[in-house]
Design a protein around this motif. Structure first.
Motif, PDB file in Angstrom:
ATOM      1  N   PRO A   1       0.907  25.533 -24.532  1.00 27.93           N
ATOM      2  CA  PRO A   1       0.542  24.456 -25.493  1.00 27.93           C
ATOM      3  C   PRO A   1      -0.631  23.628 -25.177  1.00 27.93           C
ATOM      4  N   SER A   2      -0.985  23.321 -23.969  1.00 32.39           N
ATOM      5  CA  SER A   2      -2.439  22.662 -23.793  1.00 32.39           C
ATOM      6  C   SER A   2      -3.387  23.764 -23.810  1.00 32.39           C
ATOM      7  N   ALA A   3      -3.028  25.089 -23.594  1.00 34.20           N
ATOM      8  CA  ALA A   3      -4.447  25.916 -23.528  1.00 34.20           C
ATOM      9  C   ALA A   3      -4.718  26.319 -25.166  1.00 34.20           C
ATOM     10  N   VAL A   4      -3.530  26.559 -25.938  1.00 34.44           N
ATOM     11  CA  VAL A   4      -3.533  26.581 -27.478  1.00 34.44           C
ATOM     12  C   VAL A   4      -4.524  25.525 -27.940  1.00 34.44           C
ATOM     13  N   ARG A   5      -4.130  24.183 -27.888  1.00 32.93           N
ATOM     14  CA  ARG A   5      -4.980  23.063 -28.403  1.00 32.93           C
ATOM     15  C   ARG A   5      -6.384  23.203 -27.763  1.00 32.93           C
ATOM     16  N   ALA A   6      -6.721  23.286 -26.556  1.00 27.86           N
ATOM     17  CA  ALA A   6      -8.061  23.437 -26.130  1.00 27.86           C
ATOM     18  C   ALA A   6      -8.931  24.517 -26.922  1.00 27.86           C
TER      19      ALA A   6
ATOM     20  N   VAL B   1      -2.162  32.443 -20.628  1.00 31.90           N
ATOM     21  CA  VAL B   1      -3.194  31.588 -20.280  1.00 31.90           C
ATOM     22  C   VAL B   1      -2.798  30.341 -20.129  1.00 31.90           C
ATOM     23  N   THR B   2      -3.115  29.666 -18.824  1.00 28.01           N
ATOM     24  CA  THR B   2      -2.479  28.468 -18.684  1.00 28.01           C
ATOM     25  C   THR B   2      -3.563  27.386 -18.696  1.00 28.01           C
TER      26      THR B   2
END
Length: 253
Positions: A103-108, A153-154
């Motif tokens: 989720p954090s990678a998607v947001r970025a 992707v992390t």
């Protein structure tokens, strides 16, 4: 051709408007060959029992080996995973992105402020880069860097569009404090990051106190004072094009 920053009309007027990626223009052709998948070797455990009846080993041994080999998972290459996320982002498909990224990678990646990078620069280990070749963006990262772990992707690092010199200075200092060079490259030149990271931040060392930024002939000087001297980050840019830390100097009392 000169490299120039290309922002949408709204971003030029306001200095901080999100730009959507340009799917048609993005080129994801690999600059390096795709990495070969890594196949884990199959391990078969056999059990033996005592029996007075002769046993033919061919049938019971061959079947388990084939089954174990078929069940062995093959991890995709980092470049494959990174390209999947990049293509999902170009399509504005968050659901597809969530299947290959945290989720954090998607947001970025979906908060990237510039147009889409136009070249895949390959992977170094598990870190894969997509870079700009015709657009000038701030920082030494020059695009998007994805960190891959297994099939996802992390982590995603991106060039930042920061509208004040103090924001760029604080971001770089925070990256140095965490020991995160990639985060530093989001807002600073390669030379500035290299000089700052020559020395690791020591949480038990001298205390750095941010004193703000003051105008200088070619930009702004942002100072962190500490006992015995100061670290000065020289910022370049504007509120419209964004600021980056161009260089770093040190002063002694």
């Amino acid at each position: 051709m000169s490299r120039r920053l290309i922002l949408g009309g709204a971003a030029i007027a306001a200095g901080a408007t999100l730009l959507l990626p340009a799917p048609a223009s993005a080129r994801t052709a690999g600059a390096v060959p795709a990495d070969a998948p890594v196949r884990a070797g199959a391990v078969t455990t056999a059990s033996t029992t005592m029996s007075t009846t002769p046993v033919t080993p061919a049938a019971p041994v061959t079947a388990p080996v084939a089954a174990a080999g078929a069940a062995t998972a093959t991890a995709p290459a980092p470049s494959t995973v990174a390209r999947r996320l990049f293509r999902a982002w170009l399509r504005a498909d968050r659901r597809a992105a969530a299947r290959v990224a945290t989720p954090s990678a998607v947001r970025a990646i979906f908060s990237y402020r510039y147009r889409a990078p136009d070249e895949f620069a390959g992977c170094r280990g598990t870190a894969c880069r997509f870079v700009h070749t015709s657009v000038r963006v701030r920082g030494g990262l020059n695009g998007v860097l994805m960190v891959v772990s297994g099939s996802k992707v992390t982590g995603v690092y991106t060039s930042r569009l920061l509208t004040t010199p103090s924001a760029a200075a604080r971001h770089l200092f925070s990256a140095w404090r965490r020991g995160d060079r990639n985060a530093g490259l989001e807002v600073a030149t390669t030379a500035a990051v290299g000089r700052l990271f020559r020395t690791a931040y020591d949480p038990r060392g001298v205390r750095h106190i941010f004193q703000g930024c003051t105008p200088e002939p070619r930009g702004h000087a942002c100072a962190y004072y500490y006992e015995g001297g100061a670290m000065v980050m020289h910022a370049r840019g504007s509120a419209t094009t964004g600021y980056e830390i161009h260089s770093i100097g040190y002063l002694a009392d």
